[in-house]
Scaffold this motif. Structure first.
Motif, PDB file in Angstrom:
ATOM      1  N   LYS A  71       6.590   2.081  -4.167  1.00 48.22           N
ATOM      2  CA  LYS A  71       7.219   0.696  -4.509  1.00 48.22           C
ATOM      3  C   LYS A  71       8.718   0.762  -4.735  1.00 48.22           C
ATOM      4  CE  LYS A  71       6.624  -3.815  -5.605  1.00 48.22           C
ATOM      5  NZ  LYS A  71       6.243  -4.535  -4.298  1.00 48.22           N
ATOM      6  N   GLU A  72       9.298   1.796  -5.485  1.00 43.71           N
ATOM      7  CA  GLU A  72      10.704   1.814  -5.709  1.00 43.71           C
ATOM      8  C   GLU A  72      11.371   2.274  -4.245  1.00 43.71           C
ATOM      9  OE1 GLU A  72      11.102   5.181  -8.280  1.00 43.71           O
ATOM     10  OE2 GLU A  72      10.624   4.094 -10.106  1.00 43.71           O
ATOM     11  N   LYS A  73      10.830   2.915  -3.359  1.00 43.32           N
ATOM     12  CA  LYS A  73      11.361   3.119  -2.201  1.00 43.32           C
ATOM     13  C   LYS A  73      11.319   1.965  -1.340  1.00 43.32           C
ATOM     14  CE  LYS A  73      12.147   7.111   0.895  1.00 43.32           C
ATOM     15  NZ  LYS A  73      11.717   8.421   1.391  1.00 43.32           N
ATOM     16  N   HIS A  74      10.258   1.351  -1.428  1.00 45.32           N
ATOM     17  CA  HIS A  74      10.053   0.134  -0.498  1.00 45.32           C
ATOM     18  C   HIS A  74       9.560  -0.927  -1.164  1.00 45.32           C
ATOM     19  CE1 HIS A  74      10.299   2.840   2.954  1.00 45.32           C
ATOM     20  NE2 HIS A  74       9.601   3.538   2.276  1.00 45.32           N
ATOM     21  N   PRO A  75      10.530  -1.633  -1.911  1.00 46.07           N
ATOM     22  CA  PRO A  75      10.031  -2.566  -2.846  1.00 46.07           C
ATOM     23  C   PRO A  75       9.332  -3.852  -2.194  1.00 46.07           C
ATOM     24  CG  PRO A  75      12.430  -2.202  -3.084  1.00 46.07           C
ATOM     25  CD  PRO A  75      12.061  -1.502  -1.776  1.00 46.07           C
ATOM     26  N   THR A  76       9.358  -4.228  -0.906  1.00 46.82           N
ATOM     27  CA  THR A  76       8.757  -5.217  -0.300  1.00 46.82           C
ATOM     28  C   THR A  76       7.337  -5.145   0.244  1.00 46.82           C
ATOM     29  OG1 THR A  76       9.627  -4.336   1.909  1.00 46.82           O
ATOM     30  CG2 THR A  76      10.804  -5.873   0.687  1.00 46.82           C
ATOM     31  N   ILE A  77       6.942  -3.789  -0.217  1.00 45.48           N
ATOM     32  CA  ILE A  77       5.729  -3.426   0.127  1.00 45.48           C
ATOM     33  C   ILE A  77       4.814  -4.421  -0.736  1.00 45.48           C
ATOM     34  CG2 ILE A  77       5.385  -1.333  -1.367  1.00 45.48           C
ATOM     35  CD1 ILE A  77       3.966  -0.031   1.035  1.00 45.48           C
ATOM     36  N   SER A  78       3.626  -4.620   0.106  1.00 42.18           N
ATOM     37  CA  SER A  78       2.560  -5.584  -0.745  1.00 42.18           C
ATOM     38  C   SER A  78       1.425  -4.756  -1.203  1.00 42.18           C
ATOM     39  CB  SER A  78       1.938  -6.543   0.240  1.00 42.18           C
ATOM     40  OG  SER A  78       1.153  -5.854   1.167  1.00 42.18           O
TER      41      SER A  78
END
Length: 956
Positions: free
Chosen positions: A892-899
């Motif tokens: 989540k930190e690396k890809h904040p846009t992930i659902s």
């Protein structure tokens, strides 16, 4: 008995006179003049004195002049220069008198003479009355300064004044008595602070008295400036009617002194000095024509060697009056003398200018030798043959009689004649071409024939009964003649007398026997053995004498020799010889090379040929001059300072020099004034040189870059008779530089000890430290090892933990998978149960009985309850989020846009679930799973080559 008494009386009366020496009537003593350029002073020298070290002092009109035999020095008072008188006391103080000033010079701590004024003790009134101080006397324990107005008596650092009755002229001390002339009142004697008139002396009023001496008990001799000489006896002043008085009346007197208690030396204004006996008979007259540089003698002094010093109106002169030698030089018309002889009342002298003669029994005065006319040429020899006087000259064999040339026997040049043994009346003469034979006839000596067979010439030849021996250059020729004396028979040449003693020295006849000498070893020739045999007796006579060049036996049997250094004689007394050399030392530079001329008439008269006339020697006069010279170190110099020695200092010091002053210089001297030109010095710096230096005339020696240490400079002097002085020495020490000083070495030692101590301390500390460090290192190594072990244990534990974690993960994954499978089974079960429920709903319960209906309803409820109460899915979802919390967080930190749906897919992919399992889990089709995977890759911004599951694993 009577004869014995007379002899004893004679000895008692005349022996002291003999010992004290005599003034010689023949010739002039050696005179040495010093001009003002040499002593660097003024012309007039008013007074002279000498200190205990032999230094001479002169009261010059430019100040005090000192002479030590090598160096002249001048000292000045602060207020004035023109000195009139001086006197040296036993301590070395030099009392001096000037115009309106008197005092003394005294050596300071450096030995340099410094002036101290005594006239400053006078008050202004007394000082204003003072004029020229003319005389100074050391009288008992007082110092008397005499001026025209007063006498000043210095004693115990105080001055007492006695004023002149009218006007003092001069004052004199003689035989311990002090006389003072008042020019208007007479002569007075000073005694116990009082003046007492001498009766009868007022006859000399208005006359300047320049000399007062007591010549006999109660008889005083008084010399005046312009009235002659008088004697005072029995209170009467009478003229001294003598030759001396006649001379002084004509030439004036400037003083007189008593010499050897039996002679009087009087200096004149116009004609030098005279020496007379106590009866006024003039024995010597020395003036400008005899060698003085000036005829006005202002002062006289007799030095400690009984020689005279004259202070002239222009210069200083030394007269070697105490020497046994006097000279008849160019003043007597003589040149270089080759031979001399007495014949029929005349003294004949063969010279380089001809033959001169002088009556033997008359006084020898200047210009008194006359030339024998016709002999003007080089006259090599003059001798008596058969009663006739024959001269061997460049003109031939000349016969002379009564001062006249009678005939020439042969015009060939001749050198010498000798009688021929075994042939009475025959003589052989050495000429320029060999030998000639002369024969005695009734009409005199005539030439008989020339000797054939030998044509060499030499003045050195001797004849015995068998051979003629001739020395020529470095050869000895043995020549025998035929019996008729017309031709040589045998000629043999020798270059040595012994193989062990090579070379040829001299040829001479002693006691009518021919001797051959080389290196002071004497030989005779044995005809029987045909060889030369050493004569030990004659050799022993010359054992301690320097190597001789020539030897002549005189008519009294005395053996005269010369060498490179000097001349000497072995005086024959019976069968023994007495060696005398010192009195003859002054002849060294004046001897005629290779032509030694000795003419002994009797024991009182020996004439020696010189390059400039004749020297006269009287062997009966005993010379009291000390034979041993005295060496002095006059100055010791080093950078920044000079120590002057011998100016009255008695204390011997060891001088200390810093290392920066290690360059030293010494000057030497010897107060042997009769022999200054022939003195040689040798020195040794003990501590620097192992040997004495070679003898030389140098009076200066310098040393540079001396190392630190103790040194002693030693000097000795030698006259030309070979007599050496005692050593003179001075000790000094050169301190080392500060870095080589003993204190520095002590400091170095302390520093070294400190360094050793420090090093030991440091080593000990280092050992301790090393031990400490070793302990620490061991502890470190131990700790490191322990840490390593712990680390390894930790890593092992971590590895174990990791393995356990991996195992746990695997287990968890397995459990997860199992859980998922179980969950799927549950889901499947629930689906089946829902299917059953749906099928149950399709069953018509109407046909059932109530019991069955009730049981059917109960079963339906039971299945529905089972499906509704099953929370496995929710637990699975919660479990998966808990297990993969970190992964999901990083993702989540690396890809904040992930659902969240995509995060679930990523979790399932990370769990390595198959597409089918994921589809069942997510309740989508397998195609939906592929689409979801595509969307996830896009969301994660992965290219086609990147593996999705590998990327997800890297995040974990």
């Amino acid at each position: 008995m009577k004869t014995t008494k007379l002899l004893l009386i004679y000895i008692l009366i005349y022996l002291p006179i003999t010992i004290n020496g005599q003034i010689k009537k023949i010739g002039t003593p050696l005179i040495k003049n010093y001009n003002r350029i040499e002593y660097k002073g003024g012309t007039q020298n008013w007074d002279i004195d000498q200190d205990k070290n032999g230094n001479m002092y002169f009261a010059n009109n430019t100040g005090l002049i000192q002479f030590d035999g090598s160096t002249w020095k001048k000292y000045k008072a602060k207020k004035t220069d023109e000195m009139k008188c001086l006197k040296v006391d036993p301590t070395g103080k030099v009392y001096v008198g000037y115009y309106n000033e008197f005092g003394y010079f005294k050596a300071n701590s450096k030995g340099k003479l410094e002036y101290f004024s005594l006239s400053s003790l006078l008050n202004k009134k007394e000082h204003s009355k003072m004029d020229v101080v003319w005389k100074i006397h050391l009288y008992k324990d007082e110092v008397i300064f005499q001026s025209f107005h007063s006498i000043y008596i210095y004693k115990n650092n105080k001055l007492k004044i006695i004023n002149a009755p009218k006007k003092f002229q001069f004052s004199f001390i003689s035989n311990g008595r002090l006389y003072i002339q008042d020019i208007f009142s007479g002569i007075m004697e000073y005694h116990d602070g009082k003046l007492t008139y001498l009766k009868g002396t007022n006859a000399l009023n208005n006359t300047e008295v320049w000399g007062v001496i007591e010549i006999q008990k109660n008889k005083i001799l008084i010399s005046t400036l312009d009235r002659g000489i008088f004697t005072l006896s029995n209170n009467q002043v009478i003229p001294w009617n003598t030759q001396a008085n006649t001379f002084i009346k004509k030439n004036g007197s400037l003083g007189c002194i008593l010499y050897k208690n039996k002679y009087i030396v009087i200096n004149s204004v116009l004609d030098g000095i005279i020496v007379c006996d106590l009866n006024g008979n003039i024995i010597q007259h020395i003036n400008r024509s005899k060698g003085l540089q000036n005829n006005t003698a202002l002062s006289l002094f007799i030095d400690n060697s009984n020689n005279l010093w004259l202070g002239l109106d222009n210069g200083i002169t030394y007269v070697n009056e105490n020497s046994l030698l006097t000279y008849l030089d160019f003043n007597y018309n003589l040149g270089t003398v080759y031979s001399s002889v007495i014949h029929k009342g005349n003294l004949y002298v063969a010279t380089n200018q001809g033959v001169f003669y002088h009556p033997w029994n008359t006084d020898f005065k200047a210009d008194s030798f006359k030339l024998v006319e016709g002999t003007t040429t080089i006259a090599w020899n003059i001798q008596i043959m058969n009663g006739e006087l024959i001269c061997a000259s460049n003109k031939g064999a000349l016969v002379i009689l009564d001062g006249k040339l009678i005939k020439n026997l042969d015009p060939t040049g001749y050198l010498k004649f000798e009688p021929i043994p075994k042939h009475p009346g025959f003589y052989i003469g050495a000429n320029y071409n060999g030998f000639s034979i002369f024969e005695k006839t009734n009409t005199g000596i005539k030439l008989r024939n020339k000797v054939k067979g030998f044509n060499k010439s030499s003045i050195v030849f001797e004849i015995d009964n068998n051979y003629i021996w001739l020395k020529k250059d470095e050869f000895i020729y043995k020549i025998s003649l035929e019996n008729n004396l017309r031709k040589t028979q045998i000629i043999k040449t020798y270059t040595q007398f012994s193989e062990s003693n090579p070379g040829i020295g001299s040829l001479q006849k002693i006691n009518n026997k021919i001797y051959f000498q080389t290196n002071n070893i004497f030989y005779t020739y044995s005809k029987i053995q045909n060889t030369f045999i050493e004569d030990q007796a004659i050799t022993n006579l010359f054992k301690s004498i320097p190597k001789i060049n020539q030897l002549i036996e005189d008519s009294n049997g005395n053996l005269w020799y010369n060498n490179n250094n000097s001349m000497g004689v072995l005086m024959k007394a019976g069968n023994k010889y007495r060696h005398i050399s010192s009195p003859l030392s002054n002849l060294t530079e004046n001897l005629v090379t290779n032509y030694m001329s000795i003419n002994t008439i009797d024991s009182k008269n020996t004439f020696i040929g010189l390059t400039d006339g004749l020297a006269h020697y009287d062997s009966t006069i005993e010379n009291i001059t000390p034979l041993k010279p005295k060496a002095l170190i006059r100055s010791f110099s080093f950078p920044g300072d000079t120590i002057h020695l011998g100016n009255g200092q008695n204390k011997e010091e060891e001088y200390e020099l810093p290392y920066s002053s290690n360059q030293v210089k010494f000057t030497f001297s010897s107060p042997s004034y009769e022999n200054l030109e022939n003195l040689e010095f040798s020195y040794q710096l003990e501590g620097f040189e192992e040997n004495w230096s070679v003898w030389s005339n140098s009076t200066v020696k310098e040393y540079t870059n001396l190392k630190e240490g103790n040194y002693k400079m030693k000097v000795r002097v030698k006259n030309n008779s070979g007599i050496e002085s005692d050593e003179a020495s001075i000790a000094f020490r050169v301190y080392p530089p500060w870095y080589r000083h003993s204190l520095a070495y002590l400091l170095y030692l302390l520093m070294a000890a400190g360094c050793v101590h420090y090093i030991r301390f440091r080593i000990r500390m280092k050992i301790r430290k090393n031990k400490h460090f070793e302990t620490l290192e061991q502890r470190r190594l131990y700790l490191e090892k322990e840490t390593k072990i712990k680390q390894e244990q930790y890593e092992l534990e971590k590895e174990i933990e990791k393995l356990e974690n991996e195992k746990l993960q695997i287990k968890i994954l397995s459990k997860d998978k199992e859980l998922v499978n179980n969950t799927l089974q549950v889901v499947k079960k629930n689906k089946i149960l829902n299917g059953i429920i749906q099928k149950l709903k399709d069953i018509n319960t109407g046909s059932f009985d109530e019991t069955t209906k009730a049981q059917f309803a109960k079963l339906n409820r039971s299945i529905t309850k089972e499906v509704n109460t099953d929370k496995s899915w929710k637990d699975l979802e919660k479990h998966l989020k808990n297990v993969h919390f970190d992964f999901l967080k990083k993702l989540k930190e690396k890809h904040p846009t992930i659902s969240s749906r995509e995060m679930d897919l990523a979790t399932y992919l990370l769990m390595n679930m198959s597409t089918k399992e994921i589809a069942e889990f997510m309740n989508i089709s397998t195609g939906g799973v592929e689409l979801a995977r595509y969307r996830l890759r896009k969301k994660l911004e992965l290219n086609q080559k990147e593996n999705l599951i590998g990327y997800l694993m890297s995040i974990k």
